[in-house]
Design an enzyme around this catalytic site. Structure first.
Site, short mmCIF file in Angstrom:
data_model
loop_
_atom_site.label_atom_id
_atom_site.label_comp_id
_atom_site.label_asym_id
_atom_site.label_seq_id
_atom_site.Cartn_x
_atom_site.Cartn_y
_atom_site.Cartn_z
N ASP A 26 69.01 86.56 -2.11
CA ASP A 26 69.05 86.23 -3.54
C ASP A 26 69.08 84.72 -3.76
O ASP A 26 69.66 83.99 -2.96
CB ASP A 26 70.30 86.88 -4.17
CG ASP A 26 70.21 86.96 -5.68
OD1 ASP A 26 69.12 86.68 -6.24
OD2 ASP A 26 71.23 87.29 -6.31
N HIS A 43 60.11 81.69 -3.93
CA HIS A 43 59.78 82.87 -3.10
C HIS A 43 59.08 82.44 -1.81
O HIS A 43 59.31 83.00 -0.75
CB HIS A 43 58.91 83.86 -3.90
CG HIS A 43 59.62 84.47 -5.07
ND1 HIS A 43 60.91 84.93 -5.00
CD2 HIS A 43 59.22 84.69 -6.35
CE1 HIS A 43 61.29 85.41 -6.17
NE2 HIS A 43 60.29 85.28 -7.02
N LEU A 137 64.09 94.06 18.42
CA LEU A 137 64.75 94.06 17.11
C LEU A 137 64.01 95.02 16.20
O LEU A 137 62.77 95.00 16.16
CB LEU A 137 64.69 92.65 16.49
CG LEU A 137 65.12 92.56 15.01
CD1 LEU A 137 66.65 92.61 14.90
CD2 LEU A 137 64.63 91.26 14.36
C1 FPP Z 1 65.75 87.25 -5.18
O1 FPP Z 1 65.66 85.98 -5.76
C2 FPP Z 1 64.64 87.49 -4.28
C3 FPP Z 1 63.64 88.39 -4.52
C4 FPP Z 1 63.58 89.23 -5.71
C5 FPP Z 1 62.53 88.58 -3.58
C6 FPP Z 1 62.79 88.29 -2.13
C7 FPP Z 1 61.52 87.78 -1.60
C8 FPP Z 1 61.39 86.90 -0.60
C9 FPP Z 1 62.52 86.42 0.21
C10 FPP Z 1 60.05 86.31 -0.25
C11 FPP Z 1 58.99 87.26 0.14
C12 FPP Z 1 59.38 88.27 1.12
C13 FPP Z 1 58.84 88.49 2.32
C14 FPP Z 1 59.30 89.61 3.12
C15 FPP Z 1 57.80 87.63 2.88
P1 FPP Z 1 65.57 85.86 -7.33
O2 FPP Z 1 64.14 85.65 -7.69
O3 FPP Z 1 66.21 87.03 -7.99
O4 FPP Z 1 66.40 84.56 -7.55
P2 FPP Z 1 67.30 84.18 -8.82
O5 FPP Z 1 68.40 85.20 -8.90
O6 FPP Z 1 67.80 82.82 -8.46
O7 FPP Z 1 66.39 84.18 -10.01
#
Ligand code: FPP
Length: 244
Positions: A26, A43, A137
């Protein structure tokens, strides 16, 4: 009286290293906002943190790593952000699969992959097949995943399989979940300071140690993973029993 043995409930490994680590990644959006960048930049950096974390898990001898990459609720985000995340996952898979395979990573996908369309869905199927015999893994990617939906789907599967009520136990029910055959997470990490489980692995985290860290996901890496494992090693896990 001797302690009841629940084989699906995790036991601490003598080494103190968690067998299974699950992560709610997050804070990508806030990371980007703090830099005046579009969310997609967060992202993209988040994807780099995924790469570092997989390596850290391998280095520490963690056997299972489950990453929450897209929740069933994330479909409510604007279409352009959903498209960016879908693109990133596709891109990540295409770029990283050969190396993951070489490192002995077995990929498993849980959640409704079909919702991302035929191309990504089939590429994920193929990646699972290609890496099926790897044993270093097990990397579980949760995409379009929701814990409650998973439990309902498992109940439906159990009914369709003709399970009699008396046959349904915690152990047999686990076999109908998408995580069937995997040990429950020992450690659940959520980055970015939010203290919620957000519908992630609701059944499986019953006895997980939970660690909320303040750093944002794009800043996560080897040092943060090592610190989380150190924190885990200091915890006393009792599984509801008395301390030994
Ligand atoms: C939360 O941050 C994260 C996500 C909703 C997506 C997770 C995605 C990635 C780590 C990148 C792509 C994944 C892979 C497997 C290559 P948020 O957008 O909710 O952050 P915020 O709470 O600060 O708005």
């Amino acid at each position: 009286m001797s302690e009841p043995v629940l084989s699906h409930v995790p036991r601490r490994d003598a080494s103190g290293v968690p067998r299974h680590v699950a992560i709610i990644m997050d804070g990508n959006g806030r990371w980007a906002k703090a830099r005046g960048l579009p969310r997609v930049a967060g992202h993209r950096e988040g994807a780099k943190a995924v790469r570092r974390t997989i390596q850290a898990a391998i280095d520490h001898g963690v056997q299972y790593l489950t990453l929450f990459a897209f929740s069933s609720e994330n479909w409510q985000r604007p279409a352009d952000e959903v498209a960016d995340l879908t693109f990133l996952m596709k891109h990540y898979l295409r770029n990283e699969l050969a190396e993951l395979h070489e490192k002995g990573v077995k990929l498993l996908v849980i959640g409704e992959r079909e919702r991302f369309g035929d191309t990504l869905s089939k590429e994920l199927d193929a990646a699972e097949r290609k890496t099926a015999n790897n044993a270093k893994l097990t990397l579980v990617m949760a995409i379009s995943y929701g814990g409650r939906a998973e439990i309902v789907a498992a109940a439906r599967r159990a009914m369709l399989a003709g399970m009699a009520p008396e046959e349904l136990t915690e152990q047999s029910f686990s076999g109908f979940l998408s995580t069937s055959g995997l040990p429950d997470p020992d450690l659940l990490i959520r980055t970015s300071g939010e203290q919620r489980v957000s519908n992630f692995l609701l059944w499986q985290i019953a006895y997980a140690e939970i660690l909320f860290t303040s750093g944002l996901w794009p800043d996560f890496g080897g040092a943060e993973f090592a610190a989380a494992l150190e924190n885990y090693a200091s915890r006393e896990r009792r599984f509801g029993a008395r301390p030994v």
